[in-house]
Scaffold this active site. Structure first.
Site, mmCIF file in Angstrom:
data_model
loop_
_atom_site.group_PDB
_atom_site.id
_atom_site.type_symbol
_atom_site.label_atom_id
_atom_site.label_comp_id
_atom_site.label_asym_id
_atom_site.label_seq_id
_atom_site.Cartn_x
_atom_site.Cartn_y
_atom_site.Cartn_z
ATOM 1 N N GLY A 26 0.829 -1.205 0.000
ATOM 2 C CA GLY A 26 0.000 0.000 0.000
ATOM 3 C C GLY A 26 0.860 1.249 0.000
ATOM 4 C CG ASP A 27 2.810 2.865 3.519
ATOM 5 O OD1 ASP A 27 2.033 3.820 3.418
ATOM 6 O OD2 ASP A 27 3.035 2.293 4.599
#
Length: 415
Positions: A188-189
């Site tokens: 996600g990051d």
């Protein structure tokens, strides 16, 4: 509005004295107001490419990832050390007028600002793009959020785990009869970071044509949707909810991990021709003629039967034997390496993907280098991740502050 003092004589705005002159982004100044991983990874990448990056941290503790350990290496957690090299750190309270004034002095000569303020927060209002753009029309601002700029979730907070869950990645990860799992990397990051990096560099190219910066946004949620690729397209076409396949591929068979006599390895067959080579190498040419397996469409439909046949064969010899045999036959296969094996691998060494930098407070630090080369050269790890506020005094001096003002801005809460 009064003009801010020019940087200290001898300091060229946007120039990192440690960056080679030929670095692609040499001459750019980046102000980093972000924390955790997505934003810092963007700014570290820009720094690797030659930009001067000034990381602004709160005087009390700084970026929270400094404490995200164990493991620690010296005073900081390795999580922080992984995403903050090639930067300088200044400690400022962004909610104080003095801290805001110092940031504005930085922005007067900045090309890029990166932040991940939560929508609706006081800092988001203070550093609103419309206000900044009126003052610094060439500024490119990258804002990274959890869920994007609009919609019912826009104000919700979110870490990588939340993004992996809410955007579907965990539903696709794990064994069919097991629980959903998060990916081993912070997808996600890191996905948001990579799309944010593309957005920033694209905006800088456009600025060369228009003379104006712009507001660039991405989110952990959006980046995960963009990475669904074939999963999403398959769902759109069929309306069927995808199932977890472990290491398997939804559209290719055999294309997964298989057990050998002493461990697991992977086979990646992407064509019917490769499948025939695989069958010949396994001394089972009959499998290629079996109508259940002769085409990839058939193999996907009979995934279980084919995998059962392959597992019976592959369990008779060790990983090294099968990898050597299949490589000789031109079939893509590889042992599943652990990280210690990866970083001991001659290929890793040949690529120069690990670089070492010295830290006065903790000794040598190894870093995974930037994975793109220019003119045959890889960007260098020039400086270690900074200590909290390590460069506060020198940066403030460059911005025209006098010694007494610097003393006031840098004194700790107990001073």
């Amino acid at each position: 509005m009064a003009e801010h003092p020019a940087p200290h004589p001898g300091i060229t705005p946007g120039a990192d004295p440690g960056a080679p002159a030929a670095s692609p982004l040499s001459g750019l100044r980046v102000v980093d107001l972000s924390k955790i991983l997505a934003g810092p990874y963007v700014t570290m990448s820009l720094a690797d490419l030659g930009a001067e990056v000034i990381k602004v941290e709160h005087p009390e503790g700084g970026d929270p990832t400094r404490r995200w350990g164990p493991p620690f290496n010296g005073p900081d957690a390795t999580y922080f050390l992984a995403a903050n090299r090639n930067k300088r750190s200044i400690a400022l309270d962004l909610k104080s007028p003095a801290g805001q004034e110092a940031v504005h002095r930085l922005l007067a000569s900045a090309d890029v600002l990166v932040e991940n303020f939560r929508p609706g927060s006081s800092l988001a209002a203070i550093f609103d793009y419309e206000l900044l753009s009126a003052r610094y029309p060439r500024l490119v601002l990258l804002h990274i959020s959890a869920f994007g700029e609009t919609g019912p979730l826009r104000d919700d907070p979110g870490y990588d785990m939340v993004a992996q869950a809410s955007a579907g990645l965990m539903s696709l990860t794990g064994e069919p009869d097991g629980p959903p799992l998060k990916a081993g990397y912070a997808m996600g990051d890191l996905g948001a970071a990579l799309f944010g990096l593309i957005g920033v560099t694209s905006a800088l190219v456009e600025r060369e044509r228009t003379g104006r910066g712009q507001y660039v946004t991405t989110s952990l949620y959006e980046s995960q949707l963009a990475l669904h690729i074939n999963w999403a397209t398959g769902y759109f076409a069929t309306g069927e909810r995808p199932a977890r396949l472990g290491s398997g591929h939804p559209s290719l068979v055999p294309y997964q991990a298989y057990p050998a006599a002493d461990g697991h390895f992977v086979i990646a067959v992407g064509s019917d021709g490769l499948f025939r080579r695989l069958c010949a190498a396994l001394d089972r040419p009959d499998l290629a003629d079996d109508p259940r397996f002769s085409t990839n469409r058939d193999r996907v439909a009979h995934r279980g039967e084919l995998n059962a046949e392959l597992e019976r064969i592959l369990g008779t010899a060790d990983v090294a034997h099968w990898c050597e045999t299949l490589k000789a036959a031109g079939v893509p296969a590889a042992a599943i390496r652990t990280l210690d094996e990866v970083y001991d691998c001659p290929q890793t060494a040949a690529l120069g993907m690990v670089q070492e930098v010295d830290r006065p407070d903790a000794g040598p630090l190894q870093q995974v280098a930037f994975p793109v080369s220019f003119r045959g050269e890889r960007p260098s790890v020039r400086t270690a991740p900074p200590a909290l506020g390590q460069h506060s005094r020198e940066i403030l001096a460059e911005l025209g502050y006098g010694e007494a003002e610097i003393d006031l801005l840098t004194r700790g809460p107990s001073d």
